[in-house]
Design an enzyme around this catalytic site. Structure first.
Site, PDB file in Angstrom:
ATOM      1  N   ARG A   1       0.810  -1.197  -0.079  1.00  0.00           N
ATOM      2  CA  ARG A   1       0.039   0.074   0.092  1.00  0.00           C
ATOM      3  C   ARG A   1       0.983   1.162   0.067  1.00  0.00           C
ATOM      4  NH1 ARG A   1      -1.557   2.460   4.162  1.00  0.00           N
ATOM      5  NH2 ARG A   1      -1.720   0.917   5.469  1.00  0.00           N
TER       6      ARG A   1
ATOM      7  N   TYR B   1     -13.233  13.853 -19.263  1.00  0.00           N
ATOM      8  CA  TYR B   1     -13.631  12.365 -18.963  1.00  0.00           C
ATOM      9  C   TYR B   1     -14.825  12.400 -17.686  1.00  0.00           C
ATOM     10  CZ  TYR B   1     -13.289   7.436 -17.432  1.00  0.00           C
ATOM     11  OH  TYR B   1     -13.520   6.225 -17.325  1.00  0.00           O
TER      12      TYR B   1
ATOM     13  N   ASP C   1      -4.478  15.672 -17.927  1.00  0.00           N
ATOM     14  CA  ASP C   1      -4.629  14.181 -18.135  1.00  0.00           C
ATOM     15  C   ASP C   1      -4.226  13.867 -19.597  1.00  0.00           C
ATOM     16  OD1 ASP C   1      -5.635  11.826 -19.023  1.00  0.00           O
ATOM     17  OD2 ASP C   1      -7.555  12.074 -17.918  1.00  0.00           O
TER      18      ASP C   1
ATOM     19  N   LYS D   1      -5.292   2.256 -20.520  1.00  0.00           N
ATOM     20  CA  LYS D   1      -5.284   2.542 -21.942  1.00  0.00           C
ATOM     21  C   LYS D   1      -4.163   2.173 -22.554  1.00  0.00           C
ATOM     22  CE  LYS D   1      -9.400   3.968 -20.429  1.00  0.00           C
ATOM     23  NZ  LYS D   1      -9.692   5.395 -20.019  1.00  0.00           N
TER      24      LYS D   1
HETATM   25  C1  LIG Z   1     -10.304   6.038 -18.786  1.00  0.00           C
HETATM   26  C2  LIG Z   1      -9.736   7.338 -18.545  1.00  0.00           C
HETATM   27  C3  LIG Z   1      -9.690   7.753 -17.366  1.00  0.00           C
HETATM   28  C4  LIG Z   1     -10.138   6.829 -16.059  1.00  0.00           C
HETATM   29  O1  LIG Z   1      -9.083   5.929 -15.909  1.00  0.00           O
HETATM   30  P1  LIG Z   1      -9.425   4.512 -15.257  1.00  0.00           P
HETATM   31  O2  LIG Z   1      -8.189   3.689 -15.369  1.00  0.00           O
HETATM   32  O3  LIG Z   1     -10.683   3.954 -15.920  1.00  0.00           O
HETATM   33  O4  LIG Z   1      -9.604   4.770 -13.740  1.00  0.00           O
HETATM   34  C5  LIG Z   1      -9.251   8.935 -17.114  1.00  0.00           C
HETATM   35  N1  LIG Z   1      -9.080  10.100 -17.966  1.00  0.00           N
HETATM   36  C6  LIG Z   1      -9.141   9.613 -19.411  1.00  0.00           C
HETATM   37  C7  LIG Z   1      -8.706  10.521 -20.374  1.00  0.00           C
HETATM   38  C8  LIG Z   1      -9.654   8.312 -19.752  1.00  0.00           C
HETATM   39  O5  LIG Z   1      -9.584   7.830 -20.700  1.00  0.00           O
END
Ligand SMILES: *Cc1c(COP(=O)(O)O)cnc(C)c1O
Length: 396
Positions: free
Chosen positions: A53, A107, A179, A204
């Site tokens: 953790r 998002y 992001d 992703k």
């Molecule tokens: C999928 C996504 C998230 C969230 O990510 P998780 O791994 O599903 O928690 C945040 N920002 C963007 C641009 C995303 O495509």
């Protein structure tokens, strides 16, 4: 190595950055240390005690070093999901009474986090048009601390004035957080452009194999340490086995994303020329309203602009509306009808039926997400095979 690792191209860093020297028992591939706790080695601070953790097992450490190297950053931290990275970062940097400026098209999970959860804690936000710098100053308040944007928006692939965002944040002493999930470090390097922190859903492209959820925070050692301390308390740690998978997936990031860049540009051009298609949203097309900006921002350092760095996601609308969209999805053989993006498999989805199903129809229309909009996350299949499949599914 006599040449510093940071001077190599990203392909080489993806393989060699972060690797332990000497290697564990000589293993060429970093083993997974599936141990929750470790024998004490004289640690004096709670945050240094070795425990999963606390985000510091050997699998975390090598992963942090590799991720930091990719963006030329001092430090990186992984979290249990993209949302764990985003929520922990915002909770680490903001306190009750603080205010932030946020891009209006976000998002969905991030939008709900800011509008609902942060609001409940007394952290307020103003949603801004990140394309229109003239409106930002009016949204500032004495307690504004942070500006939050995304490298490209989903599903419309808008490209905000990212350089303007950095300049504005500097001028007003705000933290600039981005992001960078959709661009990946291959196509955009936000820290080198002046952002303070880059966040990723590693679920992703960074992992790329549609088999884990994970997130990352990348930036200066001081800021990343602030986030790590909060993550240690909130508990959204990434398991070592998921660390191992992400570390493995990262090694092919450049191969995958470069293919996805090329393939998606070719598919976008094919769709744009097809009579059944009304509109294609992809920053690599000259018809995109911010194509010129995308060319300036995105792409591998040193690579020719024609090579493209516009990513693997596009969206489009058919002339036949929702019925035509549903018919296309039913006829396609290769793309899998599923949400999420950034993996090796091509995925297709109708946002009005999945990611944006929770919104009222008029709200979706206002955001520019009609019933007929289709989002395509291009995988690493052969480009011509994907185009032939689209062609048969669109025809007749
Ligand atoms: C999928 C996504 C998230 C969230 O990510 P998780 O791994 O599903 O928690 C945040 N920002 C963007 C641009 C995303 O495509």
């Amino acid at each position: 190595m006599n040449k510093p690792l940071a001077s190599y191209r990203i392909d080489t860093q993806l393989i060699h950055a972060g690797e332990l020297s000497p290697r564990v028992a000589g293993a060429v591939s970093m083993p997974v240390f599936q141990s929750s706790t470790f024998a004490s080695a004289g640690e004096t601070s709670y945050h240094d005690v070795r425990y999963i953790r606390l985000n510091n097992t050997p699998n975390h450490q090598v992963l942090h070093a590799k991720l930091a190297a990719l963006e030329g950053a001092e430090a990186a931290l992984v979290a249990a999901s993209g949302m764990a990275a985003i929520s922990t970062t915002l909770l680490a940097l903001l306190s009750a009474g603080d205010h932030l400026l946020v891009q209006d098209c976000l998002y969905g999970g991030t939008r709900s986090l800011i509008a609902e959860d942060l609001a409940r804690l007394g952290i307020t936000a103003t949603f801004i048009d990140a394309d229109e710098p003239s409106g930002w100053a009016a949204a500032l308040r004495p307690n504004t601390r942070l500006l939050y944007v995304e490298a490209m928006t989903n599903p419309l692939l808008q490209v905000a004035d990212l350089q303007g965002v950095v300049a504005f944040a500097r001028a007003h002493r705000l933290l600039a957080v981005i992001d960078n999930t959709l661009a990946t470090p291959l196509n955009y390097q936000p820290l080198r452009s002046g952002f303070d922190l880059a966040l990723h859903s590693c679920t992703k492209y960074l992992n790329g194999h549609t088999d884990i959820v994970a997130g990352a925070v990348v930036g200066s050692a001081a800021l990343v340490e602030r986030v790590k301390r909060r993550l240690d308390h909130l508990g959204g740690a990434l398991d070592p086995h998921a660390c191992f998978l992400l570390y493995r997936g990262l090694k092919t990031l450049a191969l995958r994303v470069r293919h996805q860049n090329r393939s998606t540009l070719a598919i976008a051009k094919f769709l744009a020329e097809h009579p059944a298609v009304q509109r294609v949203n992809y920053p690599g097309l000259p018809s995109h309203p911010r194509h010129q900006r995308a060319r300036e921002l995105f792409g591998e350092p040193g690579a020719p602009a024609e090579q493209g760095g516009f990513g693997g996601l596009l969206s489009f609308e058919l002339r036949g509306g929702r019925a035509a969209a549903e018919r296309l999805l039913a006829r396609l053989v290769l793309p899998i009808d599923a949400p999420s993006l950034g993996g090796v498999e091509t995925l297709i989805t109708r946002p009005a039926a999945t990611s944006h199903a929770g919104l009222a129809a008029d709200e979706r229309e206002r955001l520019g997400i009609p019933e007929s909009l289709i989002r395509l996350s291009v995988g690493v299949e052969d480009t011509d095979d994907l185009i032939a499949d689209l062609e048969q599914a669109l025809g007749g």
